[in-house]
Scaffold this motif. Structure first.
Motif, PDB file in Angstrom:
ATOM      1  N   SER A 102       0.857  -1.233  -0.151  1.00  0.00           N
ATOM      2  CA  SER A 102      -0.033  -0.162   0.230  1.00  0.00           C
ATOM      3  C   SER A 102       0.748   1.176   0.089  1.00  0.00           C
ATOM      4  CB  SER A 102      -0.987   0.164   1.098  1.00  0.00           C
ATOM      5  OG  SER A 102      -2.000  -0.868   1.035  1.00  0.00           O
TER       6      SER A 102
ATOM      7  N   CYS B  27      -2.963   1.627  -2.739  1.00  0.00           N
ATOM      8  CA  CYS B  27      -3.334   1.721  -1.357  1.00  0.00           C
ATOM      9  C   CYS B  27      -4.793   2.072  -1.249  1.00  0.00           C
ATOM     10  CB  CYS B  27      -2.551   3.054  -0.694  1.00  0.00           C
ATOM     11  SG  CYS B  27      -2.936   3.338   0.981  1.00  0.00           S
TER      12      CYS B  27
ATOM     13  N   ASN C  20      -6.442  -1.463  -1.787  1.00  0.00           N
ATOM     14  CA  ASN C  20      -5.991  -2.437  -0.494  1.00  0.00           C
ATOM     15  C   ASN C  20      -6.927  -2.024   0.651  1.00  0.00           C
ATOM     16  OD1 ASN C  20      -4.287  -3.615  -2.083  1.00  0.00           O
ATOM     17  ND2 ASN C  20      -2.519  -2.870  -1.211  1.00  0.00           N
TER      18      ASN C  20
END
Length: 922
Positions: free
Chosen positions: A149, A156, A159
């Motif tokens: 991330s 990110c 995620n």
């Protein structure tokens, strides 16, 4: 298309055929083509090796988007149901493929935006794999996702979505999806490794200054993910860090406001120990400061809500959830704090809730109502201690034993004073928004017309009950304020400044809801004013709809105050006479409501009608019975039956049997005349009994008798003696007519309209007897057996036994079940006769399946239960011949077993109850 199932088909050709099959499924105009495509795709999907083709589809540029979704569905099913059967190397290969695919699709903003739906479905597959692999075969999952991330903002953001999905799957939706020990293992692992996830959230928040302008979507995604964690993470992450301050700071930014508030909703609703008391106070004070800067408490939130966008409306709902949830969890802590800053914040929070409570959205209002009910109940329990009467606030008058709790007098009075202006505002809202009670039958339809309600609104009834309790608590806390608000609003109805159907309705429903919450003198003063104003309004208003609305409200209000009516005869008499006037109002629903209200008044005030009141020359019931033809002249049959039931309630209260009998016969003067005319005509020409009008009159007269029998009980015997011989004769004649029709036309004859009408008369005869037996007093048992049960046994039992199944009335079974119950059992010869007449023939009707003759089925087991409960020894003596008695007993046992095997829940529960009582009897 069948080649889709061929394992030797090349991958490129497979993709082409799959595209065609799915396109056919969605676009074909022919149902046969769509069904064929669906069949092939289902067969492929159910193939154990279907997942082998998935990567070929996902990696093929020519594969359509629906084809990729289908492939992901196949992969998801395999992960869910067949993952454990895979070789370890195969499982790791698939896992790595999915991870790489997710990284590929979330590597840049452009790709992620373009493939948003595809990526979302791929995320779900990845979460499914994590649930199977983590932690045993993928211990580094959390560290992997946290590390990845930090390499890319788009990665990110995706995620964060994966972590939120995983939290939901483990902590919210795992029940029924995973084994309990697996759920516990995943929860423990998540808890143990949450530090890494929290650090990732902090990492994003630390860069919030730049992200607010460049990438607010990442902050939103992080906040949404954090919201999923807050319900289960260790409290130290919330109260021992700067998380609260960070979340509060985001309230200033419109793009992040809703997401951050939802996190605060979760935090505010947590029940925590006193060690975090200071942080809780900080949360409230800082929140109110931030809220005041973005939304002034003086703003009319209800008006703004109507024109606001979805985001703003969601914010208002979340604000209501935060404030109500926070106060539910922490108000006791804040109430004991004398800090001016804390007290100001508590007061301001409640002022916002008052403001929000006026929002038209019902779900927003319910959220606020839940808190107002809780607060009012809490204040009532601390302010008002019932010393002489029961705890229920719904029956408690302030002059009937209410005293201030001396132990907490100083604190309670200060607390009451603190909340007084807030509660006054809440009273106004409750009164202006009171939900419709169940008793009110007049409603405004979608066209703005006043009509009779056709179905019960269960949501409105539940809402009314909560609002009623809340307003009762509030009235106990300050009856004068409640009275003043209501009378001011009534005055504005009279002068027309706030006249509307809705305003009058809600006001009167509120008035009716607080019955019993005032002392008798206060209630008298208040109610006299309200009723006089309503009667004046009824005279003042023109137009049938206006009068119908006012009439329905008068009837509802008077029906809610029996204590007042019992104490003031002249007022009661005026109200009842007005009610009789409404029985002539033909507007839909008014007559029904008038009859319902009269029934309620009769049940609560019946002794007043049979006693000679001061200034009267005779009891009101005598006067009423003399005027009965005029009173019921414009009522429908079902309304007349309700009126007669009301009269039965009143007459039953008369203490002198001889006068009571005279009143009963006077009550039945009209129906008995009509009955006698039909019987005389039938003596001359029996064909009259076959006329539809005759049968309809019979049914209405018998229904009237049933209603009166249920309200009179034993005294009804005087009327039953008059009508009973003819009633049994009518039953016998119609039984013979049906039998003749069946003999000539077969079972079809029972379905003709004439046969149905004849059976309707027979059923009403049975219901009259059952109603009388149900409510008769046990001391009259021998009289009932001699004059009622014995004369009817032969015609009713004989007809049931000899009729074909389609012509048997299930009400016969119910009647004899009720006779056995009411008489607390019958002697052995009577039970033998009932069993021989009813059991074997009914069992033949219902034993072939679980569906035929549902009424007979239910009533049969009701009868069996009554015999088992009240005449248990007779079950062992069903015949003088021991062998025959044993055979009959086996039939009984088999019937009980048959009952609890039923798929129909009511029958099965009855069977189990019978079995339990049978075992206890043995």
């Amino acid at each position: 298309m069948d080649r889709l199932l061929d394992p030797s088909l090349s991958d490129p050709d497979f993709v082409v055929i799959l595209n065609s099959a799915i396109e056919l499924l969605y676009t074909a105009t022919s149902v046969d083509q769509r069904n064929a495509a669906q069949s092939i795709l289902t067969q492929f999907q159910e193939s154990p090796d279907a997942w082998i083709r998935v990567d070929k589809v996902l990696d093929n540029p020519s594969a359509s988007q629906p084809s990729k979704f289908f492939a992901l569905q196949v992969l998801g099913e395999m992960v869910k149901y067949r993952w454990k059967t895979l070789a370890r190397s195969t499982a790791e290969t698939i896992r790595n493929y999915v991870v790489n695919k997710v990284i590929e699709l979330s590597s840049t903003d452009e790709v992620m935006s373009r493939e948003k739906m595809y990526l979302t479905k791929l995320n779900l597959v990845l979460v499914g794999i994590v649930k199977q692999e983590w932690p045993a075969h993928w211990r580094s999952f959390i560290s992997d996702i946290v590390g990845a991330s930090k390499t890319s903002a788009s990665l990110c953001e995706n995620n964060m979505s994966i972590l939120a999905l995983l939290s939901e799957e483990v902590f919210e939706f795992s029940q029924g999806q995973l084994k309990q020990d697996r759920i516990i293992e995943l929860k423990n692992q998540f808890n143990n490794e949450f530090a890494g996830v929290f650090q990732l959230c902090q990492y994003v928040f630390e860069q919030s200054d730049g992200l607010k302008a460049s990438r607010p979507s990442l902050l939103r995604s992080t906040l949404n993910t954090l919201e999923k964690f807050l319900m289960w993470i260790p409290l130290g992450y919330i109260y021992e860090t700067q998380l609260i301050e960070v979340l509060l700071s985001f309230l200033q930014y419109p793009a992040l406001r809703t997401s951050s508030l939802r996190c605060l909703v979760e935090i505010g609703s947590l029940n925590v120990s006193s060690i975090y008391a200071d942080r809780i106070k900080v949360l409230l004070v800082l929140f109110m400061q931030q809220l005041s800067s973005i939304l002034a408490v003086t703003i009319n939130i209800a008006a703004a809500y109507e024109s606001a966008d979805d985001e703003t409306q969601n914010f208002v709902m979340d604000l209501a959830l935060f404030l109500s949830g926070f106060f539910k969890s922490h108000l006791p802590l804040l109430d004991t704090n004398e800090s001016p800053e804390i007290q100001a914040a508590v007061k301001l929070g409640h002022e916002y809730l008052v403001n929000i409570s006026s929002v038209s959205d019902i779900e927003v209002f319910k959220t606020c109502l839940e808190w107002w009910h809780r607060l009012a109940s809490d204040l009532y329990s601390t302010e008002c201690t019932p010393a002489l009467v029961a705890r229920s606030p719904l029956n408690l008058g302030l002059n009937n034993g209410l005293v201030i709790n001396s132990v907490a007098a100083n604190h309670s009075s200060a607390r009451r004073q603190f909340y007084a202006p807030i509660l006054s505002a809440v009273r106004k809202i409750m009164i202006s928004r009171m939900a419709k009670p169940e008793e009110v039958l007049i409603v405004e339809d979608e066209n703005g017309e006043i009509v009779r309600e056709t179905t019960k609104d269960t949501d409105a009834i539940a809402l009314y009950k909560t609002m009623r309790e809340t307003l009762v608590f509030l009235t106990h806390l300050d009856p004068l304020d409640t009275e003043q608000i209501m009378l001011e609003r009534m005055a504005r109805q009279i002068d027309g400044s706030e006249w509307s159907w809705n305003n009058l309705n809600t006001l009167c429903w509120a008035v009716g809801s607080i019955s019993g919450a005032m002392g008798e003198e206060e209630e008298k003063r208040f109610l006299v004013t309200v009723i006089k104003d309503l009667l004046h309004l009824c005279e003042m208003k023109r137009g049938k709809d206006n009068k119908a609305v006012v009439a329905s409200n008068i009837m509802y209000v008077v029906g809610q105050y029996p204590r007042f009516l019992r104490a003031h005869w002249k007022f009661l008499k005026t109200v009842v006479n007005k009610n009789f006037e409404f029985m002539h109002e033909t507007h839909p629903g008014v007559q029904d409501m008038a009859c319902d209200t009269f029934l309620k008044i009769s049940q609560k005030c019946r002794r007043k009608f049979v006693a000679c009141q001061v200034g009267e020359t005779r009891p009101f019931i005598v006067e009423m019975l003399e005027s009965l033809p005029e009173i019921i002249a414009e009522l429908e049959p079902h309304q007349i039956q309700s009126f007669y039931e009301s009269c039965g309630c009143i007459i039953a209260a008369h203490p002198e049997a001889s006068i009571r009998d005279q009143l009963i016969m006077k009550l039945f003067e009209l129906p008995n005349q009509s009955w006698q005319q039909i019987i005389y005509a039938a003596n001359v020409n029996e064909e009259i009994l076959k006329q539809r009008d005759t049968m309809k009159k019979f049914v209405n007269i018998l229904k009237t008798n049933t209603r009166v029998a249920s309200s009179l009980g034993s005294p009804y015997l005087v009327q039953l003696r008059w009508i009973y011989p003819d009633m049994l004769r009518v039953y016998r004649v119609y039984s013979e007519m049906i039998a003749q029709a069946v003999a000539s036309q077969g079972a079809f004859a029972t379905k003709t309209s004439d046969a149905r009408n004849m059976r309707a008369v027979k059923k009403e005869v049975l219901k009259v007897i059952e109603a009388f037996v149900t409510y008769v007093e046990l001391k009259d048992k021998d009289l009932v057996m001699k004059e009622v049960v014995e004369p009817m046994s032969e015609p009713i039992l004989g007809n049931y036994y000899s009729s074909i199944p389609e012509a048997r009335d299930a009400e016969v079974l119910s009647l004899f079940a009720e006779i056995i119950s009411a008489m607390r059992g019958l002697d052995v010869p009577a039970i033998r006769l009932i069993v021989k007449s009813l059991f074997s023939v009914t069992l033949d009707m219902i034993r072939n399946n679980f569906e035929d003759f549902p009424d007979a089925r239910l009533n049969f087991f009701k009868l069996l239960g009554a015999i088992n409960r009240y005449s248990f020894p007779a079950l062992f003596q069903l015949d003088d011949n021991p062998a025959a008695a044993e055979a009959e007993f086996r039939v009984i046992i088999n019937a009980i077993i048959w009952a609890f095997k039923h798929t129909e829940r009511t029958v099965a529960e009855t069977g189990l109850t019978i079995l339990l009582e049978f075992i206890q009897g043995v």
